[in-house]
Design a protein around this motif. Structure first.
Motif, short mmCIF file in Angstrom:
data_model
loop_
_atom_site.label_atom_id
_atom_site.label_comp_id
_atom_site.label_asym_id
_atom_site.label_seq_id
_atom_site.Cartn_x
_atom_site.Cartn_y
_atom_site.Cartn_z
N ASP A 29 -6.10 -46.92 39.00
CA ASP A 29 -7.14 -46.62 38.02
C ASP A 29 -7.63 -45.20 38.27
OD1 ASP A 29 -9.18 -46.52 36.23
OD2 ASP A 29 -10.35 -48.15 37.10
N ARG A 30 -7.27 -44.28 37.41
CA ARG A 30 -7.67 -42.89 37.54
C ARG A 30 -8.77 -42.53 36.55
NH1 ARG A 30 -3.78 -40.40 40.78
NH2 ARG A 30 -1.78 -41.47 40.84
N SER A 31 -9.44 -43.52 36.01
CA SER A 31 -10.48 -43.28 35.02
C SER A 31 -11.67 -42.59 35.66
CB SER A 31 -10.96 -44.60 34.40
OG SER A 31 -9.86 -45.33 33.90
#
Length: 197
Positions: A29-31
């Motif tokens: 998850d690179r959000s």
């Protein structure tokens, strides 16, 4: 060597053996963090809410070309909820009338309105998506993140229409009336009249 790696990968994939799944996938998850865009003070009473499901069948055709060459068709199951509310924050001076001996009160309120639908991403899904040959070739060279937007907009419109047809606002008015009657009777009023204008 390459053949050995392929064999180990297949064994790890089918047997679920840890350590042998050479090309296993991981989810990252690179959000970024959520950004607050606006805050709105609400002065409404939500008297009812409904959950709806609609099947959207959206087709885009090209003139003079068969669907197998150019065109898309998406079958999408959308789930969402709609609330119905009575706005209490903008009542005029004549909205509340109390009799002389303070035993009867009359309230004049605006009619209930449906809120914007909220789609549930965990219960909404695409059943199928058919694309023509030219559309598939186009997908190889470009990403179009807005391609699902038309389906979501149409699903929200259908859910809003279903909420209007299901009598949700009438139920919200009934529940709001009951809530106000109980509240005002608890304050000592014997007769409580609520009308919607």
């Amino acid at each position: 060597m390459f053949a050995l790696a392929v064999v180990l990968m297949l064994i790890g994939q089918f047997l679920g053996t840890p350590g042998l799944d050479v090309f296993g996938t991981r989810v990252k998850d690179r959000s970024g963090p959520a950004v607050l865009r606006s805050v709105q003070d609400l002065s409404r009473y939500e008297g009812a809410a409904g959950t709806y499901q609609v099947v959207v069948d959206l087709e885009h055709d090209a003139r003079f070309l068969p669907d197998s060459i150019r065109g898309t068709r998406t079958l999408y199951v959308a789930s969402g909820s709609v609330g119905a509310y009575v706005e209490l924050g903008r009542l005029g001076g004549d909205a509340v009338t109390v009799d002389a001996d303070r035993t009867a009160v009359t309230l004049r309120l605006p009619h209930a309105r449906p809120a914007a639908p909220a789609l549930d991403p965990e219960r909404s899904y695409a059943v199928s998506k058919q694309r023509g040959l030219l559309d598939r070739l186009g997908d190889l060279f470009s990403d179009n993140p807005a391609s699902e937007q038309a389906v979501n907009v149409l699903a929200a419109q259908r859910i809003s229409a279903a909420a209007r047809e299901s009598g949700l606002t009438a139920r919200a008015e009934r529940n709001t009336t009951e809530m106000l009657r109980e509240l005002l009777r608890g304050l000592g009023f014997e007769r409580v009249t609520v009308t919607y204008v």
